[in-house]
Design a protein around this motif. Sequence first.
Motif, PDB file in Angstrom:
ATOM      1  N   VAL A   7      -8.135   5.040  -3.650  1.00 27.28           N
ATOM      2  CA  VAL A   7      -7.612   3.842  -3.190  1.00 27.28           C
ATOM      3  C   VAL A   7      -7.445   3.815  -1.569  1.00 27.28           C
ATOM      4  N   ALA A   8      -7.919   2.816  -1.084  1.00 24.58           N
ATOM      5  CA  ALA A   8      -8.130   2.854   0.567  1.00 24.58           C
ATOM      6  C   ALA A   8      -6.850   1.952   0.875  1.00 24.58           C
ATOM      7  N   VAL A   9      -6.178   2.127   1.649  1.00 21.18           N
ATOM      8  CA  VAL A   9      -4.834   1.493   2.031  1.00 21.18           C
ATOM      9  C   VAL A   9      -4.838   1.416   3.748  1.00 21.18           C
ATOM     10  N   ASP A  10      -4.116   0.518   4.206  1.00 20.53           N
ATOM     11  CA  ASP A  10      -3.743   0.519   5.473  1.00 20.53           C
ATOM     12  C   ASP A  10      -2.354   0.042   5.454  1.00 20.53           C
ATOM     13  N   ARG A  11      -1.806  -0.534   6.852  1.00 26.60           N
ATOM     14  CA  ARG A  11      -0.369  -0.837   6.651  1.00 26.60           C
ATOM     15  C   ARG A  11      -0.089  -2.161   6.561  1.00 26.60           C
ATOM     16  N   SER A  12      -1.203  -3.098   6.055  1.00 29.10           N
ATOM     17  CA  SER A  12      -1.070  -4.451   5.918  1.00 29.10           C
ATOM     18  C   SER A  12      -0.235  -5.007   4.699  1.00 29.10           C
ATOM     19  N   GLU A  13       0.087  -6.241   4.812  1.00 31.07           N
ATOM     20  CA  GLU A  13       0.755  -6.663   3.695  1.00 31.07           C
ATOM     21  C   GLU A  13       0.030  -6.596   2.361  1.00 31.07           C
ATOM     22  N   LEU A  14      -1.273  -6.458   2.391  1.00 28.25           N
ATOM     23  CA  LEU A  14      -2.173  -6.345   1.343  1.00 28.25           C
ATOM     24  C   LEU A  14      -2.147  -5.041   0.469  1.00 28.25           C
ATOM     25  N   SER A  15      -1.888  -3.940   1.331  1.00 26.88           N
ATOM     26  CA  SER A  15      -1.823  -2.525   0.829  1.00 26.88           C
ATOM     27  C   SER A  15      -1.079  -2.304  -0.158  1.00 26.88           C
ATOM     28  N   GLU A  16       0.141  -3.095  -0.207  1.00 23.96           N
ATOM     29  CA  GLU A  16       1.183  -2.709  -1.326  1.00 23.96           C
ATOM     30  C   GLU A  16       0.729  -3.117  -2.882  1.00 23.96           C
ATOM     31  N   GLY A  17      -0.167  -4.265  -2.596  1.00 25.46           N
ATOM     32  CA  GLY A  17      -0.906  -4.821  -4.007  1.00 25.46           C
ATOM     33  C   GLY A  17      -1.936  -4.116  -4.259  1.00 25.46           C
ATOM     34  N   VAL A  18      -2.696  -3.496  -3.287  1.00 23.31           N
ATOM     35  CA  VAL A  18      -4.001  -2.673  -3.547  1.00 23.31           C
ATOM     36  C   VAL A  18      -3.363  -1.388  -4.381  1.00 23.31           C
ATOM     37  N   PHE A  19      -2.348  -0.890  -3.621  1.00 22.69           N
ATOM     38  CA  PHE A  19      -1.799   0.353  -4.239  1.00 22.69           C
ATOM     39  C   PHE A  19      -1.400   0.158  -5.731  1.00 22.69           C
ATOM     40  N   GLN A  20      -0.644  -0.904  -5.778  1.00 24.20           N
ATOM     41  CA  GLN A  20      -0.035  -1.307  -7.006  1.00 24.20           C
ATOM     42  C   GLN A  20      -1.200  -1.621  -8.196  1.00 24.20           C
ATOM     43  N   GLY A  21      -2.304  -2.460  -7.763  1.00 24.00           N
ATOM     44  CA  GLY A  21      -3.274  -2.551  -8.564  1.00 24.00           C
ATOM     45  C   GLY A  21      -4.047  -1.080  -9.000  1.00 24.00           C
ATOM     46  N   ALA A  22      -4.184  -0.087  -8.189  1.00 26.28           N
ATOM     47  CA  ALA A  22      -4.964   1.013  -8.376  1.00 26.28           C
ATOM     48  C   ALA A  22      -4.106   1.776  -9.018  1.00 26.28           C
TER      49      ALA A  22
END
Length: 177
Positions: A7-22
């Motif tokens: 799972v690739a994350v950065d510090r944007s608003e989107l990252s929390e959702g990406v992390f939760q989805g993964a």
Amino acid sequence: MFKRILVAVDRSELSEGVFQGALQVAKAMQAEMMILHVLSQEEPGAPEPPMILGMDYSSALSAELWQSYREQCAIFEQNQMNYLRSLVEKATEEGVRAECNLSYGSPGRVICDLARSWKADLIVVGRRGYSGLSELFLGSVSNYVLHRAPCSVLTIQGETLKKGSQPQANQVAAPPS
């Protein structure tokens, strides 16, 4: 089906959702996760190197500026690492085995290279929804990954997350044959 999820994350608003989805996928598949953040100069909040335009600066001032830049970079890197460790902790609390990786470079390339070397079954990335000229000028990590990944890719759409709903898969691409 999926046992190793990158799972690739950065510090944007989107990252929390990406992390939760993964995390949801990892829990459902009883998979392990590698949480990756790629540091690059283009990243919002990254320290900028000092601009030394002429020879008017003394060598002492120049050295001072570069030392300050190195210190800012070290602090920035430590903050990113702390963020990754907090995500590993959250995954562990949810019963998912996780580790993290902080790398430098071009995000799309680093994601694909790590997926290959770590033998990931699935890559989870965010998609901000850029298109046309925005995508051309700002680039698209998700687009790069979709076309070059060695495994399946799940993209989490940014607009979906802004509406307050659960993260949803927009696109899953199989690896190129």
